[in-house]
Design a protein around this motif. Structure first.
Motif, mmCIF file in Angstrom:
data_model
loop_
_atom_site.group_PDB
_atom_site.id
_atom_site.type_symbol
_atom_site.label_atom_id
_atom_site.label_comp_id
_atom_site.label_asym_id
_atom_site.label_seq_id
_atom_site.Cartn_x
_atom_site.Cartn_y
_atom_site.Cartn_z
ATOM 1 N N ARG A 292 0.829 -1.200 0.000
ATOM 2 C CA ARG A 292 0.000 0.000 0.000
ATOM 3 C C ARG A 292 0.870 1.259 0.000
ATOM 4 O O ARG A 292 2.010 1.240 0.455
ATOM 5 C CB ARG A 292 -0.922 -0.007 1.226
ATOM 6 C CG ARG A 292 -1.877 -1.176 1.223
ATOM 7 C CD ARG A 292 -2.611 -1.377 2.524
ATOM 8 N NE ARG A 292 -1.764 -1.856 3.612
ATOM 9 C CZ ARG A 292 -2.218 -2.453 4.700
ATOM 10 N NH1 ARG A 292 -3.512 -2.656 4.850
ATOM 11 N NH2 ARG A 292 -1.395 -2.857 5.649
ATOM 12 N N THR A 293 0.330 2.345 -0.505
ATOM 13 C CA THR A 293 1.051 3.605 -0.537
ATOM 14 C C THR A 293 1.142 4.189 0.871
ATOM 15 O O THR A 293 0.137 4.335 1.568
ATOM 16 C CB THR A 293 0.350 4.614 -1.458
ATOM 17 O OG1 THR A 293 0.265 4.074 -2.780
ATOM 18 C CG2 THR A 293 1.111 5.924 -1.505
ATOM 19 N N TYR A 294 2.356 4.499 1.276
ATOM 20 C CA TYR A 294 2.590 5.042 2.610
ATOM 21 C C TYR A 294 2.441 6.559 2.575
ATOM 22 O O TYR A 294 3.140 7.252 1.836
ATOM 23 C CB TYR A 294 3.996 4.653 3.080
ATOM 24 C CG TYR A 294 4.387 5.199 4.427
ATOM 25 C CD1 TYR A 294 3.686 4.850 5.576
ATOM 26 C CD2 TYR A 294 5.476 6.065 4.570
ATOM 27 C CE1 TYR A 294 4.046 5.336 6.826
ATOM 28 C CE2 TYR A 294 5.857 6.547 5.819
ATOM 29 C CZ TYR A 294 5.132 6.185 6.936
ATOM 30 O OH TYR A 294 5.491 6.667 8.170
ATOM 31 N N ASP A 295 1.503 7.076 3.375
ATOM 32 C CA ASP A 295 1.268 8.527 3.384
ATOM 33 C C ASP A 295 1.792 9.194 4.643
ATOM 34 O O ASP A 295 1.505 10.373 4.905
ATOM 35 C CB ASP A 295 -0.227 8.827 3.233
ATOM 36 C CG ASP A 295 -1.058 8.308 4.413
ATOM 37 O OD1 ASP A 295 -0.473 7.737 5.355
ATOM 38 O OD2 ASP A 295 -2.291 8.489 4.385
ATOM 39 N N GLY A 296 2.574 8.450 5.435
ATOM 40 C CA GLY A 296 3.130 9.018 6.654
ATOM 41 C C GLY A 296 2.345 8.671 7.899
ATOM 42 O O GLY A 296 2.846 8.836 9.012
#
Length: 310
Positions: A292-296
């Motif tokens: 999954r895309t890590y958004d912080g």
């Protein structure tokens, strides 16, 4: 004043036709535009819901009007935005998974540890005849715990019964149990009593209520919560950080879920390692094709998988 609130609550009480109650309750929550996660079982109700102040007030009024829930207490947090994306209300065998389903052995409505209000709990913490027992899982107490608390190496609360023998050395002590909101202590303290511990207590309302009413004194670190806030501050008196980054060992209060959905491990990670590993717990997990895309934030909404109806 914030526009939204999050409510944490539970109540052990018999619910007739609980499966139908869960379906009806889901419809009611949706009618108020609440989001959250509720578990309904024959033994009671356990939930966290979030919405506008008006919606939360209407929900609390409806629950309080039902005599089955006259002992239920709400822990109320003001939040900047709803703490969930969707609304779930599901029927399950227990309102907290423990595997302790024999009401002749464990019945929180009949026998549990003595309930201590937060200030009473605080006043007993440093006594020589007391042991403070954290009944939560590893990822929870690694993030934050009471000073000098005994913690158990368990991945889930259902592993707690297997640890009873390890606690036998404390049978001559006053055992003060605690968890996030109090629900796990109801069964954990009852099980300790069943196994011959004679002086067992529990923190009424859990860590969350302790933070609100006793300032969180001597709770070290943050408290893990089961919504998209992930962790909340508790201690306003003598706060400290006790958790460390799994990858580099730096002190950090940040907890995330691994970006690899098949791993999804809860762990603490500093921002630097988060960027380097793209929110994964290891280099191996960074190569997963569905990463999954890590958004912080390290919090991911579960995406429903297609159901094969064939």
């Amino acid at each position: 004043m914030t526009a939204f609130q999050t409510l944490l609550y539970y109540c052990y009480t018999p619910i007739a036709e609980a499966e139908q109650f869960a379906a009806d309750h889901l419809a009611f929550c949706k009618s108020l535009n609440l989001t959250g996660r509720i578990i309904v079982a024959d033994e009671g109700l356990n939930g966290t819901v979030s919405g506008t102040r008006e919606a939360c007030a209407a929900y609390m009024a409806a629950i309080r009007a039902d005599e089955r829930f006259d002992r239920l207490e709400f822990k109320i947090d003001d939040v900047e935005e709803p703490s969930f994306i969707k609304m779930h209300c599901r029927y399950k065998a227990e309102i907290v998974h423990s595997g302790l389903r024999d009401p002749h052995i464990i019945n929180p409505n009949q026998r549990t540890g003595k309930h201590l209000e937060p200030t009473e709990f605080r006043d007993m913490l440093d006594r020589d005849d007391v042991v403070v027992l954290d009944v939560r899982s590893n990822y929870e107490h690694n993030l934050g715990r009471f000073k000098n608390a005994v913690t158990l190496d368990i991945d889930n609360f259902r592993d707690f019964p297997e640890k009873i023998n390890e606690l036998a050395q404390y049978k001559d002590k006053k055992v003060l149990t605690y968890c996030t909101g109090g629900i796990k202590c109801e069964k954990a303290s009852a099980l300790l009593l069943h196994h011959g511990f004679s002086d067992v207590y529990q923190l009424h309302g859990g860590i969350i209520k302790y933070g609100k009413e006793a300032g969180g004194e001597n709770f070290e670190g943050k408290c893990y919560v089961f919504d998209n806030r992930v962790a909340v501050d508790v201690n306003r008196v003598n706060p400290t950080v006790v958790s460390t980054c799994r990858n580099c060992g730096r002190t950090t209060p940040k907890m995330i879920n691994c970006a690899n959905p098949e791993c999804n491990e809860h762990f603490t990670q500093c921002d630097q390692c988060g960027e380097e590993l793209q929110g994964c717990c290891s280099v191996e997990c960074t190569t997963h094709p569905r990463k999954r895309t890590y958004d912080g934030t390290g919090y991911y909404v579960k995406v429903p998988q297609p159901v094969n109806k064939a």
